[in-house]
Write an enzyme that holds these catalytic residues in place. Structure first.
Site, PDB file in Angstrom:
ATOM      1  N   ASN A   9      -0.188 -10.116  -0.498  1.00 24.08           N
ATOM      2  CA  ASN A   9      -0.455 -11.567  -0.338  1.00 24.08           C
ATOM      3  C   ASN A   9      -0.748 -12.328  -1.543  1.00 24.08           C
ATOM      4  O   ASN A   9      -0.068 -13.480  -1.873  1.00 24.08           O
ATOM      5  CB  ASN A   9      -1.031 -11.947   0.519  1.00 24.08           C
ATOM      6  CG  ASN A   9      -2.582 -11.453   0.643  1.00 24.08           C
ATOM      7  OD1 ASN A   9      -2.961 -10.442  -0.178  1.00 24.08           O
ATOM      8  ND2 ASN A   9      -3.394 -11.967   1.296  1.00 24.08           N
ATOM      9  N   GLU A  66       3.912  -1.746  -2.543  1.00 25.05           N
ATOM     10  CA  GLU A  66       5.379  -1.439  -2.843  1.00 25.05           C
ATOM     11  C   GLU A  66       6.269  -2.675  -2.662  1.00 25.05           C
ATOM     12  O   GLU A  66       7.288  -2.793  -3.349  1.00 25.05           O
ATOM     13  CB  GLU A  66       6.203  -0.352  -2.215  1.00 25.05           C
ATOM     14  CG  GLU A  66       5.411   1.112  -2.310  1.00 25.05           C
ATOM     15  CD  GLU A  66       3.818   1.219  -2.066  1.00 25.05           C
ATOM     16  OE1 GLU A  66       3.353   0.556  -1.029  1.00 25.05           O
ATOM     17  OE2 GLU A  66       3.135   1.866  -2.743  1.00 25.05           O
ATOM     18  N   GLU A  74     -12.488  -5.168   0.986  1.00 23.73           N
ATOM     19  CA  GLU A  74     -12.125  -6.617   1.001  1.00 23.73           C
ATOM     20  C   GLU A  74     -11.112  -6.598   2.218  1.00 23.73           C
ATOM     21  O   GLU A  74      -9.754  -6.370   2.140  1.00 23.73           O
ATOM     22  CB  GLU A  74     -11.478  -7.357  -0.041  1.00 23.73           C
ATOM     23  CG  GLU A  74     -12.731  -7.486  -1.036  1.00 23.73           C
ATOM     24  CD  GLU A  74     -13.652  -8.407  -0.943  1.00 23.73           C
ATOM     25  OE1 GLU A  74     -13.580  -9.287  -0.236  1.00 23.73           O
ATOM     26  OE2 GLU A  74     -14.915  -8.024  -1.214  1.00 23.73           O
ATOM     27  N   LEU A  75     -11.597  -6.918   3.493  1.00 21.55           N
ATOM     28  CA  LEU A  75     -10.575  -6.801   4.489  1.00 21.55           C
ATOM     29  C   LEU A  75     -10.231  -7.948   5.211  1.00 21.55           C
ATOM     30  O   LEU A  75     -10.259  -8.954   4.777  1.00 21.55           O
ATOM     31  CB  LEU A  75     -11.215  -5.663   5.738  1.00 21.55           C
ATOM     32  CG  LEU A  75     -11.486  -4.339   4.939  1.00 21.55           C
ATOM     33  CD1 LEU A  75     -12.155  -3.492   5.831  1.00 21.55           C
ATOM     34  CD2 LEU A  75     -10.313  -3.730   4.203  1.00 21.55           C
ATOM     35  N   CYS A  99      -6.281 -13.950   3.752  1.00 19.72           N
ATOM     36  CA  CYS A  99      -7.557 -13.241   4.615  1.00 19.72           C
ATOM     37  C   CYS A  99      -8.747 -14.484   4.929  1.00 19.72           C
ATOM     38  O   CYS A  99      -9.046 -14.543   5.773  1.00 19.72           O
ATOM     39  CB  CYS A  99      -8.147 -12.255   3.993  1.00 19.72           C
ATOM     40  SG  CYS A  99      -8.528 -12.591   2.093  1.00 19.72           S
ATOM     41  N   GLU A 108      -5.782 -10.725  14.116  1.00 19.73           N
ATOM     42  CA  GLU A 108      -5.747 -11.636  12.871  1.00 19.73           C
ATOM     43  C   GLU A 108      -4.080 -11.961  12.655  1.00 19.73           C
ATOM     44  O   GLU A 108      -3.207 -11.015  12.570  1.00 19.73           O
ATOM     45  CB  GLU A 108      -5.945 -10.768  11.507  1.00 19.73           C
ATOM     46  CG  GLU A 108      -5.752 -11.688  10.390  1.00 19.73           C
ATOM     47  CD  GLU A 108      -6.141 -11.022   8.863  1.00 19.73           C
ATOM     48  OE1 GLU A 108      -6.226  -9.756   8.748  1.00 19.73           O
ATOM     49  OE2 GLU A 108      -6.648 -11.417   8.170  1.00 19.73           O
TER      50      GLU A 108
HETATM   51  P1  NAD Z   1      -0.880  -2.752   6.578  1.00 25.56           P
HETATM   52  O1  NAD Z   1      -2.049  -2.550   7.109  1.00 25.56           O
HETATM   53  O2  NAD Z   1       0.380  -2.063   7.000  1.00 25.56           O
HETATM   54  O3  NAD Z   1      -0.564  -2.896   5.043  1.00 25.56           O
HETATM   55  C1  NAD Z   1      -1.645  -3.850   4.199  1.00 25.56           C
HETATM   56  C2  NAD Z   1      -1.530  -3.296   2.690  1.00 25.56           C
HETATM   57  O4  NAD Z   1      -2.455  -1.899   2.614  1.00 25.56           O
HETATM   58  C3  NAD Z   1      -0.227  -3.079   2.287  1.00 25.56           C
HETATM   59  O5  NAD Z   1      -0.393  -3.334   0.823  1.00 25.56           O
HETATM   60  C4  NAD Z   1      -0.122  -1.508   2.285  1.00 25.56           C
HETATM   61  O6  NAD Z   1       0.716  -0.885   1.063  1.00 25.56           O
HETATM   62  C5  NAD Z   1      -1.479  -0.975   2.226  1.00 25.56           C
HETATM   63  N1  NAD Z   1      -1.572   0.318   2.944  1.00 25.56           N
HETATM   64  C6  NAD Z   1      -1.286   0.637   4.031  1.00 25.56           C
HETATM   65  N2  NAD Z   1      -1.680   2.021   4.424  1.00 25.56           N
HETATM   66  C7  NAD Z   1      -2.337   2.456   3.422  1.00 25.56           C
HETATM   67  C8  NAD Z   1      -3.170   3.425   3.139  1.00 25.56           C
HETATM   68  N3  NAD Z   1      -3.114   4.631   4.148  1.00 25.56           N
HETATM   69  N4  NAD Z   1      -3.356   3.732   1.992  1.00 25.56           N
HETATM   70  C9  NAD Z   1      -3.732   2.777   0.886  1.00 25.56           C
HETATM   71  N5  NAD Z   1      -2.930   1.472   1.225  1.00 25.56           N
HETATM   72  C10 NAD Z   1      -2.505   1.340   2.355  1.00 25.56           C
HETATM   73  O7  NAD Z   1      -0.561  -4.425   7.013  1.00 25.56           O
HETATM   74  P2  NAD Z   1       0.738  -5.350   6.475  1.00 25.56           P
HETATM   75  O8  NAD Z   1       1.791  -5.801   7.786  1.00 25.56           O
HETATM   76  O9  NAD Z   1       1.365  -5.023   5.071  1.00 25.56           O
HETATM   77  O10 NAD Z   1      -0.134  -6.640   6.401  1.00 25.56           O
HETATM   78  C11 NAD Z   1      -0.904  -7.362   7.546  1.00 25.56           C
HETATM   79  C12 NAD Z   1      -2.228  -7.030   7.640  1.00 25.56           C
HETATM   80  O11 NAD Z   1      -2.812  -6.638   6.315  1.00 25.56           O
HETATM   81  C13 NAD Z   1      -2.833  -8.324   8.069  1.00 25.56           C
HETATM   82  O12 NAD Z   1      -2.960  -8.632   9.339  1.00 25.56           O
HETATM   83  C14 NAD Z   1      -4.003  -8.350   7.183  1.00 25.56           C
HETATM   84  O13 NAD Z   1      -5.206  -7.958   8.218  1.00 25.56           O
HETATM   85  C15 NAD Z   1      -3.992  -7.376   6.117  1.00 25.56           C
HETATM   86  N6  NAD Z   1      -4.050  -7.888   4.640  1.00 25.56           N
HETATM   87  C16 NAD Z   1      -5.268  -8.352   4.302  1.00 25.56           C
HETATM   88  C17 NAD Z   1      -5.196  -8.740   3.226  1.00 25.56           C
HETATM   89  C18 NAD Z   1      -6.589  -9.441   2.600  1.00 25.56           C
HETATM   90  O14 NAD Z   1      -6.553  -9.930   1.369  1.00 25.56           O
HETATM   91  N7  NAD Z   1      -7.726  -8.998   3.045  1.00 25.56           N
HETATM   92  C19 NAD Z   1      -4.295  -8.831   2.275  1.00 25.56           C
HETATM   93  C20 NAD Z   1      -3.026  -8.503   2.772  1.00 25.56           C
HETATM   94  C21 NAD Z   1      -2.845  -7.826   3.933  1.00 25.56           C
END
Ligand code: NAD
Length: 476
Positions: free
Chosen positions: A151, A177, A249-250, A283, A380
């Site tokens: 993001n 990626e 940071e979630l 977030c 969320e």
């Molecule tokens: P997701 O949980 O699939 O992925 C979120 C991020 O984590 C991606 O960059 C992904 O590459 C990485 N990821 C996923 N599984 C991983 C693993 N096992 N090991 C290491 N990295 C991993 O979710 P999404 O659909 O890509 O994004 C949506 C959700 O992600 C949102 O609901 C939000 O909660 C969260 N998010 C939070 C932030 C933040 O700034 N806290 C930023 C981006 C996404």
């Protein structure tokens, strides 16, 4: 053939050992921007071995010089701002103005980490016995494995690079990626400034495989992740089983309380800007709008007016205020949350649908009469949706505001100083904006409460997550 977005290992941009890669998609057009390389275990071993060497080299550089190098990297980013902002917009979708702001924020983080690097010091004191001396050394924690999201692909990585490199650590980063170009540009700015080539690694691949491999490696001493709560829990459990420290940071689901004494139109204007920034994929984004009953209709009407007027389009086009969502996964997730709310009786005041059939555009959306069991009030949303929840009873509203596992941020709008102080004191969140929805500047330590995270990033303590201490007792 080297893919468009290669791995960066020991200063070399190169494909993965087994040639695997995946498409990177422009979310505004659904066209391919090229391929991102996938790292095989042999590549990760090389990145780890380089980081081990890079740590020894970088930790020996005096902190004053490390600081100067980080500041030079910040200057490098700013010098290349137009090119990098374009990369960000192409891969992430945000409007160019937001992309430029992200490059500047990334540079500010590097600068701030560089400033704090110059202040690294230990302590020395007389021991308890005559002739005894006690010292506390402050040392880099070691090799850091960082996992960063899509993001704010550059700024959220820059925070971690600033802290880790400022402290004297080597860092291996696995960015998303889906947005690889901006983090590669960040790494290049750091290398050009003089960070040793072995001290920075950038790897891509299957996220769960890469994180499992890096966390398990004895070369890695610290894990830092920004992303969703479920993935954060998974990585924290893996790290915990090896007693490795983590920074997490979630996600958030920010209650936004608009009290009946404020101007509803003014509040709606400010909150529409905050809500639709980055397509709501932030977030800290305001996500649950508790509006006191006496102004609820005026607030909702103005918010809906703003949403309908918001200019959604390709981020490269002049005048676009909001770009597409990142990918089809996000589009489906948002569609499903809105459909669920509507099926349970919510009313659409604006938006509520996909825009066009090319690119992942979703209309800025305002929902009214959202029932308490709608999924959007519990999950969320991470998208441009504003559910409005009129309230009469403050206690009941606070119970709902604090009632989720999220504890990242909350907002209060009121001119009544005693009331907003009372509300702030009752809100269980790591950030509270009062008549404000702040972004995260480097001088502030940002961290989530409850399941929204663990530890902080930024502030005068920006290096601390990447440091360890050693107590040395000497008798003369
Ligand atoms: P997701 O949980 O699939 O992925 C979120 C991020 O984590 C991606 O960059 C992904 O590459 C990485 N990821 C996923 N599984 C991983 C693993 N096992 N090991 C290491 N990295 C991993 O979710 P999404 O659909 O890509 O994004 C949506 C959700 O992600 C949102 O609901 C939000 O909660 C969260 N998010 C939070 C932030 C933040 O700034 N806290 C930023 C981006 C996404």
């Amino acid at each position: 053939m080297t893919p468009t977005f290669p791995l960066l290992i020991d200063g070399r941009l190169r494909p993965g050992a087994d040639g695997a890669s995946e498409d990177v998609i422009n979310p505004a057009t659904e066209e391919s921007l090229g391929h991102v390389a996938h790292a095989a275990p042999a590549d990760l071993d090389e990145a780890l071995e380089a980081a081990r060497r890079g740590l020894e080299e970088w930790r020996a550089v005096p902190p004053w010089t490390r600081g100067a190098i980080l500041k030079q990297a910040a200057a490098n980013l700013c010098a290349d701002i137009e090119q990098i902002a374009r990369t960000l917009t192409l891969e992430q979708g945000k409007p160019l103005a937001e992309a430029r702001a992200e490059v500047i924020r990334s540079a500010e983080f590097l600068e701030w980490g560089g400033e704090q690097a110059r202040r690294v010091c230990g302590r020395s004191m007389m021991g308890r016995d005559p002739g005894q001396r006690a010292e506390v050394e402050t040392l880099p924690i070691g090799v850091v494995a960082a996992f960063t999201p899509w993001n704010f692909p550059m700024a959220l990585a820059a925070k971690k690079f600033a802290g880790a490199l400022g402290a004297g650590c080597a860092i291996i980063c696995k960015p998303s990626e889906e947005t690889p170009g901006s983090v590669l540009a960040l790494a290049q700015a750091l290398l050009d400034a003089g960070v040793p080539k072995a001290a920075i690694g950038i790897v891509f691949g299957i996220p769960s495989e890469i994180s499992r491999y890096l966390i398990a490696s004895p070369i890695v001493s610290k894990i830092t992740f920004t992303g969703s709560i479920p993935v954060g829990k998974l990585l924290a459990a893996q790290a915990g089983s090896l007693m490795k420290p983590v920074t997490m940071e979630l996600g958030g689901h920010a209650p936004t309380i608009i009290c009946g004494d404020v101007d509803p139109e003014q509040a709606a204007d400010l909150l529409a800007r905050a809500k639709f920034a980055n397509g709501g994929q932030i977030c800290l984004s305001p996500t649950r709008f508790f509006v006191e009953r006496n102004i609820a209709e005026r607030f909702t009407a103005r918010f809906a007016e703003q949403a309908l007027a918001w200019r959604v389009g390709n981020g490269l086009e002049t005048g676009s205020q909001m770009g597409p969502l990142l990918n089809n996964r996000r589009l489906q997730a948002i569609t499903s949350l809105v459909d669920d709310a509507l099926a349970r009786g919510a009313v659409v005041r604006a938006g509520g649908k996909r825009l066009g059939d090319r690119g992942y555009f979703y209309a800025p959306t305002v929902l009214d009469t959202v029932p308490a069991d709608a999924r959007i009030l519990h999950e969320e949303p991470f998208g441009p949706i504003a559910p409005i929840l009129p309230f009469d009873d403050e206690e009941d509203m606070l119970r709902q505001a604090n009632g989720l596992e999220f504890g990242l941020s909350a907002y209060v709008f009121s001119h009544d100083v005693r009331r907003r102080e009372r509300l702030k004191d009752r809100l269980q969140f790591g950030t509270v904006g009062i008549n404000d929805v702040p972004t995260h500047p480097p001088e502030i330590p940002l961290g989530g409460w409850k399941e929204s995270g663990y530890g902080t990033e930024g502030g005068i303590e920006i290096l601390e997550p990447y440091q360890k201490t050693r107590f040395v007792s000497t008798r003369h």
